[in-house]
Motif scaffolding. Sequence first.
Motif, PDB file in Angstrom:
ATOM      1  N   ALA A 137       0.718  17.215   1.099  1.00  0.00           N
ATOM      2  CA  ALA A 137       1.946  17.049   0.318  1.00  0.00           C
ATOM      3  C   ALA A 137       2.315  18.341  -0.390  1.00  0.00           C
ATOM      4  O   ALA A 137       3.479  18.778  -0.376  1.00  0.00           O
ATOM      5  CB  ALA A 137       1.769  15.921  -0.696  1.00  0.00           C
ATOM      6  N   LYS A 167      -6.602   1.178  -0.417  1.00  0.00           N
ATOM      7  CA  LYS A 167      -5.580   0.705   0.515  1.00  0.00           C
ATOM      8  C   LYS A 167      -5.585   1.596   1.750  1.00  0.00           C
ATOM      9  O   LYS A 167      -6.369   1.406   2.660  1.00  0.00           O
ATOM     10  CB  LYS A 167      -4.206   0.696  -0.166  1.00  0.00           C
ATOM     11  CG  LYS A 167      -4.095  -0.309  -1.306  1.00  0.00           C
ATOM     12  CD  LYS A 167      -2.737  -0.224  -1.994  1.00  0.00           C
ATOM     13  CE  LYS A 167      -2.644  -1.169  -3.171  1.00  0.00           C
ATOM     14  NZ  LYS A 167      -1.364  -1.023  -3.910  1.00  0.00           N
ATOM     15  N   GLN A 168      -4.711   2.645   1.743  1.00  0.00           N
ATOM     16  CA  GLN A 168      -4.526   3.421   2.956  1.00  0.00           C
ATOM     17  C   GLN A 168      -5.515   4.549   3.168  1.00  0.00           C
ATOM     18  O   GLN A 168      -5.644   5.043   4.292  1.00  0.00           O
ATOM     19  CB  GLN A 168      -3.094   3.984   3.018  1.00  0.00           C
ATOM     20  CG  GLN A 168      -2.755   5.031   1.960  1.00  0.00           C
ATOM     21  CD  GLN A 168      -2.103   4.440   0.737  1.00  0.00           C
ATOM     22  OE1 GLN A 168      -2.469   3.356   0.305  1.00  0.00           O
ATOM     23  NE2 GLN A 168      -1.135   5.153   0.169  1.00  0.00           N
ATOM     24  N   HIS A 189      -4.463  14.282   2.014  1.00  0.00           N
ATOM     25  CA  HIS A 189      -3.085  13.845   1.770  1.00  0.00           C
ATOM     26  C   HIS A 189      -2.466  14.647   0.625  1.00  0.00           C
ATOM     27  O   HIS A 189      -1.309  15.095   0.732  1.00  0.00           O
ATOM     28  CB  HIS A 189      -3.062  12.353   1.449  1.00  0.00           C
ATOM     29  CG  HIS A 189      -1.706  11.772   1.314  1.00  0.00           C
ATOM     30  ND1 HIS A 189      -0.963  11.336   2.397  1.00  0.00           N
ATOM     31  CD2 HIS A 189      -0.921  11.560   0.231  1.00  0.00           C
ATOM     32  CE1 HIS A 189       0.208  10.880   1.983  1.00  0.00           C
ATOM     33  NE2 HIS A 189       0.253  10.996   0.666  1.00  0.00           N
ATOM     34  N   ALA A 228       5.308   9.147  -8.226  1.00  0.00           N
ATOM     35  CA  ALA A 228       5.059   9.041  -6.792  1.00  0.00           C
ATOM     36  C   ALA A 228       4.008   7.982  -6.532  1.00  0.00           C
ATOM     37  O   ALA A 228       3.040   7.861  -7.294  1.00  0.00           O
ATOM     38  CB  ALA A 228       4.618  10.382  -6.219  1.00  0.00           C
ATOM     39  N   GLY A 229       4.191   7.226  -5.468  1.00  0.00           N
ATOM     40  CA  GLY A 229       3.247   6.179  -5.115  1.00  0.00           C
ATOM     41  C   GLY A 229       2.252   6.593  -4.048  1.00  0.00           C
ATOM     42  O   GLY A 229       1.156   6.038  -3.969  1.00  0.00           O
ATOM     43  N   ASP A 230       2.600   7.566  -3.211  1.00  0.00           N
ATOM     44  CA  ASP A 230       1.692   7.929  -2.119  1.00  0.00           C
ATOM     45  C   ASP A 230       0.617   8.905  -2.580  1.00  0.00           C
ATOM     46  O   ASP A 230      -0.539   8.798  -2.172  1.00  0.00           O
ATOM     47  CB  ASP A 230       2.474   8.513  -0.937  1.00  0.00           C
ATOM     48  CG  ASP A 230       3.144   9.837  -1.264  1.00  0.00           C
ATOM     49  OD1 ASP A 230       3.796   9.919  -2.328  1.00  0.00           O
ATOM     50  OD2 ASP A 230       3.025  10.786  -0.460  1.00  0.00           O
ATOM     51  N   THR A 231       0.973   9.856  -3.448  1.00  0.00           N
ATOM     52  CA  THR A 231      -0.016  10.803  -3.975  1.00  0.00           C
ATOM     53  C   THR A 231      -0.652  10.195  -5.230  1.00  0.00           C
ATOM     54  O   THR A 231      -0.560  10.725  -6.331  1.00  0.00           O
ATOM     55  CB  THR A 231       0.650  12.155  -4.288  1.00  0.00           C
ATOM     56  OG1 THR A 231       1.839  11.930  -5.058  1.00  0.00           O
ATOM     57  CG2 THR A 231       1.002  12.884  -3.005  1.00  0.00           C
ATOM     58  N   ASN A 232      -1.312   9.085  -5.023  1.00  0.00           N
ATOM     59  CA  ASN A 232      -1.840   8.260  -6.103  1.00  0.00           C
ATOM     60  C   ASN A 232      -3.186   7.710  -5.659  1.00  0.00           C
ATOM     61  O   ASN A 232      -3.309   7.208  -4.529  1.00  0.00           O
ATOM     62  CB  ASN A 232      -0.854   7.126  -6.396  1.00  0.00           C
ATOM     63  CG  ASN A 232      -1.178   6.354  -7.654  1.00  0.00           C
ATOM     64  OD1 ASN A 232      -2.266   5.818  -7.803  1.00  0.00           O
ATOM     65  ND2 ASN A 232      -0.220   6.270  -8.567  1.00  0.00           N
ATOM     66  N   GLY A 243      -4.351   4.467  -3.600  1.00  0.00           N
ATOM     67  CA  GLY A 243      -4.512   4.397  -2.155  1.00  0.00           C
ATOM     68  C   GLY A 243      -5.950   4.401  -1.693  1.00  0.00           C
ATOM     69  O   GLY A 243      -6.235   4.117  -0.528  1.00  0.00           O
TER      70      GLY A 243
END
Length: 309
Positions: A235, A220-221, A231, A210-214, A217
């Motif tokens: 999730a 980045k975000q 986050h 997974a790229g978002d639960t990383n 970020g």
Amino acid sequence: MAQPPTQRDFVGYGETPPEFRWPGNARVAVSLVINVEEGAERSIARGDKADDLAAHWIPAQPAAVRNVTLESAFEYGSRAGIWRLLRILRKHGVQATAFCCAVALQLNPPIAAALVRDGHEIADHGHQWDTHTELDDDAEQRLIVASRDAIKESTGHVPTSWYSRDGLKPGTRQVLATNGFSYESNSFNDDLPHWGSGQGNPRLPVLPYAGDTNDSGLFKQFPTATAFGNHLTAALDMLLEDPRGGPSVMSVGLHPRLIGRPAYAVALERFIAHARHKDVWFATREDIVNAWLHITTAEQTTAGGSPAS
């Protein structure tokens, strides 16, 4: 009108994923992944033409001269961050999967020893945090075998899986299957393990990452550790409460030079504590794949179908 042929699978499990539970009757398997990269990045100090030091909170500037300050921010992961991360995992009795760059382990043998001592899964993340998609199949295979063998020498364990910095080529899964890897993680396409699809692909399990639960970020975000922690919690809670049938896997990517920073480490510890009170199984990626294989094979056999091979 006929649809054009494709080697891609857009359907997957669809609306009816398999109905089962993970060990302990858990609905969600949480996979924590430690990316051991420090020392394997491109570096002028090592003789490379340019630095590859931007993957932390200090932005790198293109330059042909060595920047010792940027190097030091990367080194934080191997000198301090990894040890804080391992302490947190030991405190909570959680095993992770370590995506290891071979050179990073060679430069810091105590990390290799600690990963093995604490029971973390050893996986292959390349020889020198390499890119692979520009290589032909033979060159890629030589590099994968070199990293596999070097990691085995450092840890005493044959890496279970391989994760590329820049993704797969059409022939990579065949290379992995031929060279003893039991599954691979170079996918972002599902919440469950599955079999790789496409013409010429071997029968090799895929456990999506997974790229978002990383924690990448965090530069980045996610402006703060709290935002990242929220986050992760959101999730997990969605996967637990989703009316979609069946179980799920939640992958969490961790980089010692990032999550090892004190405030960021707090976010991870709070997430683990939150998850401990939920219907969650913390497991290595190898254990998740093996559980999936065991459960789905038994279901197919009971139903009179052919067991998965």
